[in-house]
Scaffold this motif. Structure first.
Motif, PDB file in Angstrom:
ATOM      1  N   ARG A   1      34.379  34.930  39.780  1.00 17.82           N
ATOM      2  CA  ARG A   1      34.823  36.375  39.525  1.00 17.82           C
ATOM      3  C   ARG A   1      36.170  36.476  39.695  1.00 17.82           C
ATOM      4  NH1 ARG A   1      32.419  41.257  41.078  1.00 17.82           N
ATOM      5  NH2 ARG A   1      33.800  43.003  41.978  1.00 17.82           N
ATOM      6  N   ASP A   2      36.805  35.863  40.844  1.00 14.36           N
ATOM      7  CA  ASP A   2      38.250  36.236  41.263  1.00 14.36           C
ATOM      8  C   ASP A   2      39.193  35.571  39.686  1.00 14.36           C
ATOM      9  OD1 ASP A   2      37.907  37.607  43.472  1.00 14.36           O
ATOM     10  OD2 ASP A   2      38.068  35.914  44.694  1.00 14.36           O
TER      11      ASP A   2
ATOM     12  N   ALA B   1      39.077  38.025  37.098  1.00 13.32           N
ATOM     13  CA  ALA B   1      39.766  39.123  37.420  1.00 13.32           C
ATOM     14  C   ALA B   1      41.190  39.096  37.568  1.00 13.32           C
ATOM     15  CB  ALA B   1      39.247  39.822  38.848  1.00 13.32           C
TER      16      ALA B   1
ATOM     17  N   ASN C   1      43.069  39.631  34.448  1.00  7.30           N
ATOM     18  CA  ASN C   1      42.664  40.928  33.660  1.00  7.30           C
ATOM     19  C   ASN C   1      42.888  42.351  34.519  1.00  7.30           C
ATOM     20  OD1 ASN C   1      41.321  40.300  30.799  1.00  7.30           O
ATOM     21  ND2 ASN C   1      40.622  38.714  32.378  1.00  7.30           N
ATOM     22  N   ILE C   2      43.824  42.140  35.352  1.00  2.95           N
ATOM     23  CA  ILE C   2      44.057  43.083  36.511  1.00  2.95           C
ATOM     24  C   ILE C   2      44.439  44.510  35.820  1.00  2.95           C
ATOM     25  CG2 ILE C   2      45.798  43.898  38.166  1.00  2.95           C
ATOM     26  CD1 ILE C   2      43.481  42.159  39.382  1.00  2.95           C
TER      27      ILE C   2
ATOM     28  N   VAL D   1      41.252  46.277  34.664  1.00  8.80           N
ATOM     29  CA  VAL D   1      40.175  46.995  35.502  1.00  8.80           C
ATOM     30  C   VAL D   1      40.892  47.643  36.705  1.00  8.80           C
ATOM     31  CG1 VAL D   1      38.862  44.565  35.139  1.00  8.80           C
ATOM     32  CG2 VAL D   1      40.616  44.892  36.782  1.00  8.80           C
ATOM     33  N   SER D   2      42.188  48.144  36.496  1.00  6.18           N
ATOM     34  CA  SER D   2      42.659  49.116  37.375  1.00  6.18           C
ATOM     35  C   SER D   2      43.280  50.412  36.752  1.00  6.18           C
ATOM     36  CB  SER D   2      43.681  48.152  38.280  1.00  6.18           C
ATOM     37  OG  SER D   2      44.978  47.764  37.290  1.00  6.18           O
TER      38      SER D   2
ATOM     39  N   VAL E   1      42.230  49.104  42.025  1.00  2.76           N
ATOM     40  CA  VAL E   1      41.294  47.937  41.156  1.00  2.76           C
ATOM     41  C   VAL E   1      39.855  48.348  41.200  1.00  2.76           C
ATOM     42  CG1 VAL E   1      40.363  45.495  40.908  1.00  2.76           C
ATOM     43  CG2 VAL E   1      42.748  45.952  41.457  1.00  2.76           C
TER      44      VAL E   1
ATOM     45  N   LYS F   1      34.479  47.620  37.376  1.00  5.11           N
ATOM     46  CA  LYS F   1      34.820  46.897  36.048  1.00  5.11           C
ATOM     47  C   LYS F   1      35.091  45.417  36.147  1.00  5.11           C
ATOM     48  CE  LYS F   1      37.575  51.099  34.701  1.00  5.11           C
ATOM     49  NZ  LYS F   1      38.991  51.533  34.158  1.00  5.11           N
ATOM     50  N   ILE F   2      35.477  44.964  37.307  1.00  2.26           N
ATOM     51  CA  ILE F   2      35.576  43.528  37.301  1.00  2.26           C
ATOM     52  C   ILE F   2      33.978  42.896  37.134  1.00  2.26           C
ATOM     53  CG2 ILE F   2      35.696  41.629  39.103  1.00  2.26           C
ATOM     54  CD1 ILE F   2      38.036  43.310  40.071  1.00  2.26           C
ATOM     55  N   SER F   3      33.034  43.559  37.651  1.00  2.01           N
ATOM     56  CA  SER F   3      31.677  42.787  37.720  1.00  2.01           C
ATOM     57  C   SER F   3      31.162  43.099  36.316  1.00  2.01           C
ATOM     58  CB  SER F   3      30.661  44.027  38.545  1.00  2.01           C
ATOM     59  OG  SER F   3      30.897  43.742  39.707  1.00  2.01           O
TER      60      SER F   3
ATOM     61  N   LYS G   1      38.254  34.128  30.895  1.00  4.63           N
ATOM     62  CA  LYS G   1      39.344  34.849  31.473  1.00  4.63           C
ATOM     63  C   LYS G   1      40.266  35.653  30.089  1.00  4.63           C
ATOM     64  CE  LYS G   1      42.289  32.806  33.845  1.00  4.63           C
ATOM     65  NZ  LYS G   1      43.175  31.828  34.574  1.00  4.63           N
TER      66      LYS G   1
END
Length: 513
Positions: free
Chosen positions: A365-366, A369, A372-373, A376-377, A382, A386-388, A424
């Motif tokens: 997950r990290d 994420a 793609n900051i 998703v922010s 953040v 959206k990360i999920s 990613k």
């Protein structure tokens, strides 16, 4: 009828040599999921035995069981016919079972001699290292495999094949009788591979049992005596290499015919997506080409030809001296940097995924994420939702095999690590996706998945530029192929018109453009 047959079978079994190492019906579960299900492996002294299977087939788990890293939930391990149990790796080593992994445990700041006789093997007297004895013993182990590596040289200054030889010498210093090799040729040149094979054959002739794990099937058929194929945690077959062939091995590994490896080519258009003119780098010299939407443009060439440097320049990861890069009609600034290239829609999946593509100590997950900051922010905040979403989509689209998105990437197989790198970059919806050796070190089944994914991407209009050292792969996955020689494009051919002889002639600069 049954009496003579039974007697013959018993006699044949009696003639079978006692295996140097045997794993019988090994079961291993993680969180209730079977990683191994009645897995078996029997390796004889004086043979090179290939252990094959897709990523996730159970090979790594089985190796960790026989080397004491994992306790089996069921089953038995036998060493020279006697049942054994190993509480840890040290106990397995004392029993003569040593594994050498792709990432060698060489200590760069220590000398060759010190690396060969680490730990318990270091000769001491009253707690003081006996340096003369250390050098003599280290030299003896190197001579055993006919290597002349300077004993006082720092290990970090050695070539990859020299580091591999030092690791072999260390294993032999512990009196290894069963040597397990995990992708030993991954970072070696063709010449170095020849040298490695010579050493392995010499060790086999001395009676060492060698387990050889590799995704390079051509190597298996050149080097190995027998093979064992695993699938879904089970042992499917063990047989003589001479009694098999590559297509049979592939179909057994993946459960389908090898001819289904490469999808059909039906996506290339004439719309220009990328124009490169007069590009100059450290090795790259006056490179110009055009790539189209929906096209897979393959790039080949010998090591050092400039292929990887070309992708790094296109991705902004390396500065260039001259030339222009145009993406969808927009000229990028000179040496734009990775951020600007990503904004323009150019994304790179690097060759060295473990050091450049993922953070092994972070979760799936990290990792996804982190790349793609911006997407998703909002206003510096953040969005976990959206990360999920992007993580869920990436894991589903690429069929990443993991316990959950919270699993550490370092715990995944090599193929699944590569899928995380792809996830990613694909979350950024790139216009041009650059792939450097996208299937290196991964199994045939995962290769087929990546080829399928590439075709899905180009069908949506993405342009894929892929570097590969494998000529059959270049011909199978590409629409068009460029070959580089000494920094220049030495040849161009449509994939359907290519053959290995023509591509090799371009690789050596021997054919006209």
């Amino acid at each position: 009828m049954s009496g003579p047959s039974t007697s013959a079978a018993t006699d044949a079994a009696a003639l079978e040599p006692t295996p140097a190492l045997e794993a019988r019906d090994i079961v291993k579960r993680f969180d209730g999921v079977h990683a191994l299900s009645r897995a078996r492996l029997s390796v004889r002294a004086g043979e090179i035995h290939a252990l094959l299977g897709e990523n996730g087939a159970g090979k790594s788990t089985l190796i960790k069981v026989v080397t004491g890293l994992y306790d089996p939930d069921e089953g038995a391990l036998l060493r020279d016919g006697e049942q054994v149990e190993f509480a840890n790796v040290r106990e397995a080593n004392r029993a003569g079972i040593v594994a050498l992994y792709q990432e060698l445990s060489i200590i760069p700041s220590l000398s060759v001699a010190e690396n060969i006789l680490l730990g318990d093997q270091t000769p001491r007297s009253g707690g003081i290292v006996r340096w003369r004895a250390l050098r003599q013993r280290a030299k003896a182990q190197l001579e055993r495999i006919r290597q002349r590596i300077p004993l006082g040289k720092l290990a970090g200054e050695l070539s990859p094949v020299q580091q591999t030889m030092v690791a072999f010498a260390r294993a032999l210093a512990t009196d290894a009788k069963v040597l397990i090799l995990d992708e030993p040729t991954a970072s070696l040149t063709d010449v170095e591979i020849v040298e490695l094979f010579s050493v392995l054959r010499r060790l086999r002739d001395e009676g060492v049992a060698i387990v050889y794990v590799s995704h390079r099937l051509e190597e298996v058929f050149e080097l190995c005596d027998r093979l064992t194929i695993m699938r879904n945690g089970e042992t499917i077959v063990t047989k003589q290499v001479a009694d098999s062939h590559i297509d049979e091995v592939i179909s057994t590994m993946v459960g389908r015919a090898s001819g289904e490896l490469y999808p059909d080519r039906t996506t290339a258009t004439t719309d220009v997506a990328l124009v490169v003119e007069g590009l100059q780098g450290r090795k790259v010299t006056d490179v110009s080409f055009v790539a189209h939407r929906g096209e897979v443009l393959g790039i080949g060439g010998l090591a050092g030809a400039g292929r990887s440097e070309l992708l790094r320049i296109l991705s902004g990861a390396q500065k260039h001296k001259a030339g222009t890069i145009v993406v969808d009609g927009v000229t990028l600034p000179h040496s734009p940097g990775v951020g600007r290239a990503l904004q323009a829609g150019v994304a790179l999946v690097p060759e060295e995924r473990r050091t450049q593509g993922v953070v092994l100590g972070m979760t799936i997950r990290d990792n996804i994420a982190l790349a793609n900051i911006p997407s998703v922010s909002a206003a510096g905040v953040v969005s976990g939702a959206k990360i999920s979403d992007i993580v869920r989509k990436g894991m589903s689209d690429l069929q990443i095999k993991a316990r959950s998105a919270g699993q550490y990437v370092g715990e995944l197989s090599g193929g699944n690590q590569q899928k995380v790198v792809l996830a990613k970059m694909l979350a950024r919806n790139p216009r041009v996706l650059l792939l450097d050796e996208p299937t290196r070190g991964i199994d045939v089944g995962t290769k087929a998945e990546i080829y399928r994914l590439i075709r899905q991407l180009v069908a949506q209009g993405t342009t894929v530029i892929a570097v590969s050292s494998e000529l059959p792969e270049l011909m199978g996955m590409s629409d068009r192929i460029l070959i580089m020689h000494e920094g220049r494009i030495s040849g161009e051919v449509r994939a359907e018109d290519a053959d290995e002889e023509l591509l090799l002639s371009y690789c050596y600069g021997k054919a006209d453009r």
